[in-house]
Write a protein that holds these residues in place. Structure first.
Motif, PDB file in Angstrom:
ATOM      1  N   GLN A  64      14.494 -24.259 -50.112  1.00 55.76           N
ATOM      2  CA  GLN A  64      13.809 -24.342 -48.736  1.00 55.76           C
ATOM      3  C   GLN A  64      13.659 -25.760 -48.386  1.00 55.76           C
ATOM      4  OE1 GLN A  64      12.845 -21.549 -46.548  1.00 55.76           O
ATOM      5  NE2 GLN A  64      12.755 -23.449 -45.220  1.00 55.76           N
ATOM      6  N   THR A  65      13.300 -26.731 -49.274  1.00 53.49           N
ATOM      7  CA  THR A  65      13.047 -28.091 -49.308  1.00 53.49           C
ATOM      8  C   THR A  65      14.491 -28.560 -48.707  1.00 53.49           C
ATOM      9  OG1 THR A  65      11.340 -28.171 -50.935  1.00 53.49           O
ATOM     10  CG2 THR A  65      12.780 -30.321 -50.330  1.00 53.49           C
ATOM     11  N   GLY A  66      15.526 -28.151 -49.088  1.00 53.24           N
ATOM     12  CA  GLY A  66      16.882 -28.590 -48.749  1.00 53.24           C
ATOM     13  C   GLY A  66      16.972 -28.410 -47.215  1.00 53.24           C
ATOM     14  N   ARG A  67      16.538 -27.229 -46.986  1.00 50.62           N
ATOM     15  CA  ARG A  67      16.684 -26.565 -45.522  1.00 50.62           C
ATOM     16  C   ARG A  67      15.640 -27.491 -44.511  1.00 50.62           C
ATOM     17  NH1 ARG A  67      18.930 -22.179 -47.843  1.00 50.62           N
ATOM     18  NH2 ARG A  67      20.135 -21.019 -46.501  1.00 50.62           N
ATOM     19  N   TYR A  68      14.642 -28.019 -45.233  1.00 48.07           N
ATOM     20  CA  TYR A  68      13.642 -28.745 -44.171  1.00 48.07           C
ATOM     21  C   TYR A  68      14.464 -30.271 -44.164  1.00 48.07           C
ATOM     22  CZ  TYR A  68      10.098 -25.286 -45.013  1.00 48.07           C
ATOM     23  OH  TYR A  68       9.333 -24.210 -45.057  1.00 48.07           O
ATOM     24  N   VAL A  69      15.070 -30.704 -45.137  1.00 43.45           N
ATOM     25  CA  VAL A  69      15.849 -31.879 -45.057  1.00 43.45           C
ATOM     26  C   VAL A  69      16.800 -31.831 -43.930  1.00 43.45           C
ATOM     27  CG1 VAL A  69      17.733 -33.347 -46.165  1.00 43.45           C
ATOM     28  CG2 VAL A  69      15.685 -32.920 -47.406  1.00 43.45           C
ATOM     29  N   VAL A  70      17.629 -30.798 -43.972  1.00 44.82           N
ATOM     30  CA  VAL A  70      18.644 -30.565 -42.983  1.00 44.82           C
ATOM     31  C   VAL A  70      17.814 -30.553 -41.597  1.00 44.82           C
ATOM     32  CG1 VAL A  70      20.447 -28.722 -42.001  1.00 44.82           C
ATOM     33  CG2 VAL A  70      20.153 -29.259 -44.586  1.00 44.82           C
ATOM     34  N   GLY A  71      16.885 -29.669 -41.447  1.00 44.37           N
ATOM     35  CA  GLY A  71      16.068 -29.588 -40.032  1.00 44.37           C
ATOM     36  C   GLY A  71      15.764 -30.976 -39.536  1.00 44.37           C
ATOM     37  N   GLY A  72      14.981 -31.873 -40.583  1.00 43.27           N
ATOM     38  CA  GLY A  72      14.842 -33.323 -40.062  1.00 43.27           C
ATOM     39  C   GLY A  72      15.924 -34.155 -39.594  1.00 43.27           C
ATOM     40  N   LEU A  73      16.987 -33.956 -40.241  1.00 46.57           N
ATOM     41  CA  LEU A  73      18.251 -34.512 -39.740  1.00 46.57           C
ATOM     42  C   LEU A  73      18.919 -34.289 -38.315  1.00 46.57           C
ATOM     43  CD1 LEU A  73      20.011 -35.058 -43.388  1.00 46.57           C
ATOM     44  CD2 LEU A  73      18.967 -36.806 -41.856  1.00 46.57           C
ATOM     45  N   LEU A  74      18.699 -33.025 -38.321  1.00 53.88           N
ATOM     46  CA  LEU A  74      19.206 -32.173 -37.112  1.00 53.88           C
ATOM     47  C   LEU A  74      18.221 -32.662 -35.861  1.00 53.88           C
ATOM     48  CD1 LEU A  74      20.491 -28.679 -38.264  1.00 53.88           C
ATOM     49  CD2 LEU A  74      21.900 -30.751 -37.535  1.00 53.88           C
ATOM     50  N   HIS A  75      16.839 -32.360 -36.165  1.00 55.66           N
ATOM     51  CA  HIS A  75      15.989 -33.023 -35.187  1.00 55.66           C
ATOM     52  C   HIS A  75      15.959 -34.291 -34.781  1.00 55.66           C
ATOM     53  CE1 HIS A  75      12.078 -32.520 -33.155  1.00 55.66           C
ATOM     54  NE2 HIS A  75      11.730 -33.800 -33.492  1.00 55.66           N
ATOM     55  N   HIS A  76      16.110 -35.199 -35.598  1.00 56.71           N
ATOM     56  CA  HIS A  76      16.147 -36.638 -35.297  1.00 56.71           C
ATOM     57  C   HIS A  76      17.667 -37.150 -35.072  1.00 56.71           C
ATOM     58  CE1 HIS A  76      12.095 -37.147 -35.932  1.00 56.71           C
ATOM     59  NE2 HIS A  76      12.136 -36.581 -37.024  1.00 56.71           N
ATOM     60  N   ALA A  77      18.888 -36.353 -35.181  1.00 57.18           N
ATOM     61  CA  ALA A  77      19.975 -36.965 -35.250  1.00 57.18           C
ATOM     62  C   ALA A  77      20.425 -37.844 -34.110  1.00 57.18           C
ATOM     63  CB  ALA A  77      21.154 -35.690 -35.174  1.00 57.18           C
ATOM     64  N   ARG A  78      20.014 -37.349 -32.733  1.00 58.39           N
ATOM     65  CA  ARG A  78      20.226 -38.149 -31.525  1.00 58.39           C
ATOM     66  C   ARG A  78      19.743 -39.411 -31.612  1.00 58.39           C
ATOM     67  NH1 ARG A  78      22.619 -36.017 -27.123  1.00 58.39           N
ATOM     68  NH2 ARG A  78      21.316 -37.254 -25.742  1.00 58.39           N
ATOM     69  N   ALA A  79      18.616 -39.704 -32.168  1.00 56.77           N
ATOM     70  CA  ALA A  79      18.025 -41.054 -32.465  1.00 56.77           C
ATOM     71  C   ALA A  79      18.660 -41.616 -33.568  1.00 56.77           C
ATOM     72  CB  ALA A  79      16.370 -40.911 -32.537  1.00 56.77           C
ATOM     73  N   LEU A  80      19.103 -41.040 -34.661  1.00 55.44           N
ATOM     74  CA  LEU A  80      19.655 -41.951 -35.718  1.00 55.44           C
ATOM     75  C   LEU A  80      20.845 -42.360 -35.392  1.00 55.44           C
ATOM     76  CD1 LEU A  80      19.179 -39.285 -38.480  1.00 55.44           C
ATOM     77  CD2 LEU A  80      18.310 -41.603 -38.589  1.00 55.44           C
ATOM     78  N   SER A  81      21.556 -41.758 -34.168  1.00 55.73           N
ATOM     79  CA  SER A  81      23.070 -42.349 -33.773  1.00 55.73           C
ATOM     80  C   SER A  81      22.966 -43.818 -33.524  1.00 55.73           C
ATOM     81  CB  SER A  81      23.470 -41.383 -32.616  1.00 55.73           C
ATOM     82  OG  SER A  81      23.778 -40.334 -32.865  1.00 55.73           O
ATOM     83  N   ALA A  82      21.807 -44.044 -32.886  1.00 52.81           N
ATOM     84  CA  ALA A  82      21.800 -45.636 -32.642  1.00 52.81           C
ATOM     85  C   ALA A  82      21.849 -46.394 -33.788  1.00 52.81           C
ATOM     86  CB  ALA A  82      20.547 -45.884 -31.620  1.00 52.81           C
ATOM     87  N   ILE A  83      21.484 -46.140 -34.755  1.00 53.41           N
ATOM     88  CA  ILE A  83      21.615 -46.737 -36.246  1.00 53.41           C
ATOM     89  C   ILE A  83      22.674 -46.633 -37.008  1.00 53.41           C
ATOM     90  CG2 ILE A  83      20.226 -47.189 -38.412  1.00 53.41           C
ATOM     91  CD1 ILE A  83      17.619 -46.732 -36.913  1.00 53.41           C
ATOM     92  N   VAL A  84      23.187 -45.274 -37.082  1.00 58.11           N
ATOM     93  CA  VAL A  84      24.374 -44.888 -37.977  1.00 58.11           C
ATOM     94  C   VAL A  84      25.498 -44.979 -37.407  1.00 58.11           C
ATOM     95  CG1 VAL A  84      22.755 -43.518 -39.577  1.00 58.11           C
ATOM     96  CG2 VAL A  84      24.184 -42.586 -37.606  1.00 58.11           C
ATOM     97  N   ASP A 144      12.524 -26.181 -39.348  1.00 60.26           N
ATOM     98  CA  ASP A 144      13.482 -25.181 -39.475  1.00 60.26           C
ATOM     99  C   ASP A 144      14.892 -25.698 -38.854  1.00 60.26           C
ATOM    100  OD1 ASP A 144      15.044 -22.869 -40.084  1.00 60.26           O
ATOM    101  OD2 ASP A 144      13.793 -21.701 -38.539  1.00 60.26           O
ATOM    102  N   PRO A 145      16.008 -25.859 -39.698  1.00 55.10           N
ATOM    103  CA  PRO A 145      17.259 -26.107 -39.251  1.00 55.10           C
ATOM    104  C   PRO A 145      18.008 -25.076 -38.386  1.00 55.10           C
ATOM    105  CG  PRO A 145      17.477 -25.654 -41.323  1.00 55.10           C
ATOM    106  CD  PRO A 145      16.100 -25.289 -41.091  1.00 55.10           C
ATOM    107  N   GLY A 146      17.378 -23.689 -38.493  1.00 52.04           N
ATOM    108  CA  GLY A 146      18.189 -22.633 -37.594  1.00 52.04           C
ATOM    109  C   GLY A 146      19.341 -22.154 -38.678  1.00 52.04           C
ATOM    110  N   ASP A 147      20.111 -21.166 -38.295  1.00 55.02           N
ATOM    111  CA  ASP A 147      20.976 -20.624 -39.003  1.00 55.02           C
ATOM    112  C   ASP A 147      22.215 -21.482 -39.237  1.00 55.02           C
ATOM    113  OD1 ASP A 147      19.527 -18.364 -39.374  1.00 55.02           O
ATOM    114  OD2 ASP A 147      20.170 -17.226 -37.581  1.00 55.02           O
ATOM    115  N   PRO A 148      23.002 -21.318 -40.110  1.00 51.72           N
ATOM    116  CA  PRO A 148      24.086 -22.274 -40.216  1.00 51.72           C
ATOM    117  C   PRO A 148      25.398 -21.718 -39.086  1.00 51.72           C
ATOM    118  CG  PRO A 148      24.109 -20.720 -42.033  1.00 51.72           C
ATOM    119  CD  PRO A 148      22.546 -20.561 -41.391  1.00 51.72           C
ATOM    120  N   VAL A 149      25.948 -22.508 -38.807  1.00 50.40           N
ATOM    121  CA  VAL A 149      27.058 -21.996 -38.029  1.00 50.40           C
ATOM    122  C   VAL A 149      28.379 -22.330 -38.763  1.00 50.40           C
ATOM    123  CG1 VAL A 149      28.280 -22.496 -35.662  1.00 50.40           C
ATOM    124  CG2 VAL A 149      25.720 -22.819 -35.806  1.00 50.40           C
ATOM    125  N   ASP A 150      29.185 -21.149 -38.865  1.00 47.27           N
ATOM    126  CA  ASP A 150      30.241 -21.188 -39.693  1.00 47.27           C
ATOM    127  C   ASP A 150      31.483 -21.213 -38.714  1.00 47.27           C
ATOM    128  OD1 ASP A 150      29.399 -21.598 -42.228  1.00 47.27           O
ATOM    129  OD2 ASP A 150      28.502 -19.262 -42.343  1.00 47.27           O
TER     130      ASP A 150
END
Length: 362
Positions: free
Chosen positions: A184-204, A281-287
């Motif tokens: 579940q902690t791993g899923r929260y990690v995914v959720g945080g990265l997905l939530h902030h991914a658009r902002a992170l783009s300016a750096i990564v 919550d990152p939501g369901d995975p998309v396969d």
């Protein structure tokens, strides 16, 4: 900055590991014409493996560069010399090196994962050593994200895991999880990265050229989703080492090696910790292959997209700064955004050579 990020996590009883995959091109020569920009600009790549070259008995066609054997792979010896230099003189533990998908000398070197600051140091060392070895061979090594049209660009897929501070427990590992052994902690990690991914783009993905790589069809992520095997999603959860706690991590596929690794890894960590702290919550995975989904289906699955330009990414960063502020002070963020705005503005002023092809008869 990176040291402050490590201190921030340590104060919370945490430790993170990073494992970037550095891709690059080895060109024989790049001819750049910017001497008289008012009358036109352009460049030409010379690469011994490329299909546009008229000499040599071996070539690599577009998108057919993954793992050819010598003599088709004409640059293996150069990559091995870079690896030897890194291991012999800089203490690197290299896990893999190989030709990558693109023609014209695209390669990859991967070293063993490590802590945030140490990994960032190793990224900079690898780039410096690689460029010097290449120069001694009369070659040009570039980490530019998209130096040529029609083939894959250069990424820096970054593997990330979160552990207890003493390194005794991988907080992202759950052997009882049937999908990907992700806790579940791993899923929260995914959720945080997905939530902030658009902002992170300016750096990564920090250059105007980065967004020429982030387009469908070239194994680069565009869509904000996660999966255990879907390479069209921005986050992949590798699952081929089942039952191995040390191997459980996520792969964040948006970064490219033009980024500053000290800023990039710190920002990734802060997004991940924000996800854990706020239980995102990152939501369901998309396969499914997201590139093949209709717009209606993507909307149904609530799949957003990464920014399409540096300016758009900077807009997102300006509107989503709070998760970075415990480590990134306002002066650094303001200066970074201002410098990148100037960079985008400067590039936007130049007519693109392809614009002549499309619009000269207007």
């Amino acid at each position: 900055m990176a040291e402050a990020a490590e201190t921030f996590q340590e104060q919370r009883g945490l430790k993170s590991y990073f494992g970037p995959e550095l891709e690059f091109f080895l060109f024989d020569k790049v001819e750049i014409d910017v001497s008289t920009p008012s009358s036109g600009t352009g460049y030409k790549i010379k690469a011994r493996e490329a299909p546009w070259e008229k000499t040599g008995n071996f070539l690599i066609r577009f998108k057919e560069g993954y793992y050819p054997a010598p003599p088709v792979d004409q640059l293996m010896d150069v990559r091995l010399e870079i690896v030897e230099t890194l291991t012999k003189f800089f203490g690197f533990e290299i896990e893999a090196t190989h030709h990558e998908v693109a023609t014209a000398g695209q390669g990859e070197i991967d070293f063993r994962f490590s802590t945030l600051v140490d990994t960032a140091d190793k990224v900079q060392t690898l780039k410096y050593v690689g460029k010097n070895v290449a120069a001694n061979k009369g070659l040009v090594m570039t980490f530019m994200p998209k130096p040529m049209f029609g083939d894959n660009g250069t990424g820096m897929h970054t593997h990330f895991s979160l552990w207890t501070a003493d390194g005794s427990k991988n907080l992202m590992y759950d052997p009882s999880d049937e999908y990907a052994e992700l806790s579940q902690t791993g899923r929260y990690v995914v959720g945080g990265l997905l939530h902030h991914a658009r902002a992170l783009s300016a750096i990564v993905s920090p250059t105007t050229n980065s967004y020429r790589r982030l387009i469908p069809g070239f194994e680069a992520p565009v869509y904000l989703a996660w999966s255990k095997g879907n390479r069209s999603a921005v986050i992949r959860v590798p699952s081929y080492y089942r039952g191995m706690e040390v191997a459980k991590r996520i792969e964040y596929r948006a970064p490219d090696p033009s980024t500053n690794p000290y800023l990039a890894f710190s920002a990734i960590l802060m997004a991940a910790l924000d996800g854990v702290n706020k239980k995102m919550d990152p939501g369901d995975p998309v396969d499914e292959n997201i590139y093949h989904l209709t717009p209606e289906r993507r909307k149904q699955l609530d799949i957003r997209e990464l920014p399409r330009s540096l300016d758009e990414a900077l807009d997102e960063l300006e509107s989503d700064l709070e998760f970075l502020k415990p480590v990134f002070n306002s002066s650094i963020l303001d200066t970074y955004i201002s410098m990148k705005r100037d960079e985008a503005r400067a590039v936007a002023q130049y007519p693109h050579p392809v614009e002549m092809y499309y619009y000269l008869d207007s």
